[in-house]
Design a protein around this motif. Structure first.
Motif, PDB file in Angstrom:
ATOM      1  N   GLN A  24     -35.076  34.306  94.974  1.00  0.00           N
ATOM      2  CA  GLN A  24     -34.827  35.684  95.395  1.00  0.00           C
ATOM      3  C   GLN A  24     -33.589  36.255  94.713  1.00  0.00           C
ATOM      4  OE1 GLN A  24     -35.557  33.131  97.295  1.00  0.00           O
ATOM      5  NE2 GLN A  24     -37.173  33.683  98.770  1.00  0.00           N
ATOM      6  N   ARG A  25     -32.556  35.445  94.579  1.00  0.00           N
ATOM      7  CA  ARG A  25     -31.338  35.928  93.905  1.00  0.00           C
ATOM      8  C   ARG A  25     -31.610  36.196  92.431  1.00  0.00           C
ATOM      9  NH1 ARG A  25     -28.974  31.908  97.120  1.00  0.00           N
ATOM     10  NH2 ARG A  25     -28.592  30.504  95.371  1.00  0.00           N
TER      11      ARG A  25
ATOM     12  N   GLU B  88     -34.427  37.178  91.104  1.00  0.00           N
ATOM     13  CA  GLU B  88     -35.172  38.427  90.975  1.00  0.00           C
ATOM     14  C   GLU B  88     -34.240  39.639  91.087  1.00  0.00           C
ATOM     15  OE1 GLU B  88     -38.309  38.917  90.118  1.00  0.00           O
ATOM     16  OE2 GLU B  88     -38.447  36.756  89.838  1.00  0.00           O
ATOM     17  N   ARG B  89     -33.188  39.529  91.867  1.00  0.00           N
ATOM     18  CA  ARG B  89     -32.265  40.662  92.024  1.00  0.00           C
ATOM     19  C   ARG B  89     -31.422  40.893  90.778  1.00  0.00           C
ATOM     20  NH1 ARG B  89     -31.445  38.533  97.346  1.00  0.00           N
ATOM     21  NH2 ARG B  89     -29.405  37.685  96.758  1.00  0.00           N
ATOM     22  N   VAL B  90     -31.130  39.847  90.013  1.00  0.00           N
ATOM     23  CA  VAL B  90     -30.221  40.007  88.871  1.00  0.00           C
ATOM     24  C   VAL B  90     -30.937  40.011  87.524  1.00  0.00           C
ATOM     25  CG1 VAL B  90     -28.329  38.935  90.139  1.00  0.00           C
ATOM     26  CG2 VAL B  90     -29.747  37.511  88.636  1.00  0.00           C
TER      27      VAL B  90
ATOM     28  N   PRO C  45     -33.294  42.258  85.637  1.00  0.00           N
ATOM     29  CA  PRO C  45     -34.066  43.499  85.499  1.00  0.00           C
ATOM     30  C   PRO C  45     -35.190  43.347  84.492  1.00  0.00           C
ATOM     31  CG  PRO C  45     -31.974  43.662  84.343  1.00  0.00           C
ATOM     32  CD  PRO C  45     -31.933  42.374  85.112  1.00  0.00           C
TER      33      PRO C  45
ATOM     34  N   ARG D 132     -21.954  34.270  95.129  1.00  0.00           N
ATOM     35  CA  ARG D 132     -22.550  35.553  94.768  1.00  0.00           C
ATOM     36  C   ARG D 132     -22.909  35.536  93.288  1.00  0.00           C
ATOM     37  NH1 ARG D 132     -22.732  40.563  96.873  1.00  0.00           N
ATOM     38  NH2 ARG D 132     -22.830  42.330  95.447  1.00  0.00           N
TER      39      ARG D 132
ATOM     40  N   THR E 110     -25.497  40.776  86.185  1.00  0.00           N
ATOM     41  CA  THR E 110     -26.491  40.806  85.122  1.00  0.00           C
ATOM     42  C   THR E 110     -26.637  39.425  84.529  1.00  0.00           C
ATOM     43  OG1 THR E 110     -24.805  41.380  83.459  1.00  0.00           O
ATOM     44  CG2 THR E 110     -26.001  43.202  84.513  1.00  0.00           C
TER      45      THR E 110
END
Length: 241
Positions: free
Chosen positions: A141-142, A144-146, A148, A233, A237
């Motif tokens: 999940q992390r 997929e967030r970073v 693009p 965290r 990018t």
């Protein structure tokens, strides 16, 4: 029109994963229009003490033994050997594709690269991770967030696991530099600086490993180890190499 093609795979201690990679590459080659006699697969067995070379030979690949301990140098060696195998003087008609030994390419991988090659000089695709079980829960999940995948109809990434280039353009900019990481980014940067057309399709992805023992420090696997698997965290990018 592309008349000769080679796929280059650098490999260091990859006896466990290389066979699946080469089967996926073979399927992609079979799904292309390039005649069997005009296509080649080159595996660079770089500083290997396991069965990497024998796995590659059993799959029908050409094997180059090296002791670079350097992914950029291995890709460069493999590309040079591939061009000699293709044996064509018209490098505009030759295509070099590269991937990694822990990666599976889709069946349409070669065909799509060659479709783009009608009006571009290089194709840079994306990656997905097929199995997060070796990583900390929530890593997928992390990621997929970073990562693009769509920025105005294109994407910002460069991966040696999913790259293709016209041999004339490759040779003109000096090929892969012998860097321990980011050799793929350096090549694409040089191509763009020289005015070559680089396509970054959103729909051409390969699947790669999330293993905790990455081969190249500073590359994609090391990024996962240092960030997504660390519990902290993640960076905003993803490195382009």
């Amino acid at each position: 029109m592309i008349r000769g093609l080679a796929v280059v795979v650098p490999a260091h201690q990859e006896e466990l994963l290389l066979g699946d990679c080469l089967r996926s590459v073979g399927a992609a080659l079979d799904a292309s229009d390039v005649p069997l006699r005009e296509r080649h697969v080159v595996v660079v067995a770089d500083a290997c003490t396991d069965r990497t070379a024998s796995v590659a030979r059993a799959a029908g690949a050409h094997v180059v033994a090296a002791d670079h301990r350097n992914v950029g140098a291995a890709r460069r060696t493999g590309a040079g050997h591939a061009l000699r195998l293709v044996g064509r003087t018209d490098l505009d008609a030759v295509w070099l594709a590269v991937t990694d030994a822990d990666t599976l390419v889709p069946r349409h991988w070669i065909a799509e690269q060659l479709r783009h090659a009608r009006d571009c000089d290089a194709v840079v695709g994306t990656v997905a991770v097929r199995d997060w079980s070796s990583r900390e829960p929530g890593s997928g999940q992390r990621f997929e967030r970073v990562y693009p995948r769509d920025r105005g109809g294109t994407h910002p990434h460069v991966h040696g696991a999913n790259l293709g280039v016209r041999a004339s353009a490759y040779s003109d900019v000096g090929g892969f530099p012998p860097l321990p990481c980011s050799e793929d980014l350096a090549l694409v940067t040089a191509l763009e600086a020289a005015g070559y057309r680089v396509r970054r399709p959103l729909d051409l992805a390969v699947t790669t490993s999330a293993r905790p023992d990455p081969r190249a420090r500073g590359g994609f696997g090391d990024y996962l180890t240092r960030t997504l698997g660390a519990g902290g965290r993640p960076r905003p990018t993803l490195p382009r190499a």
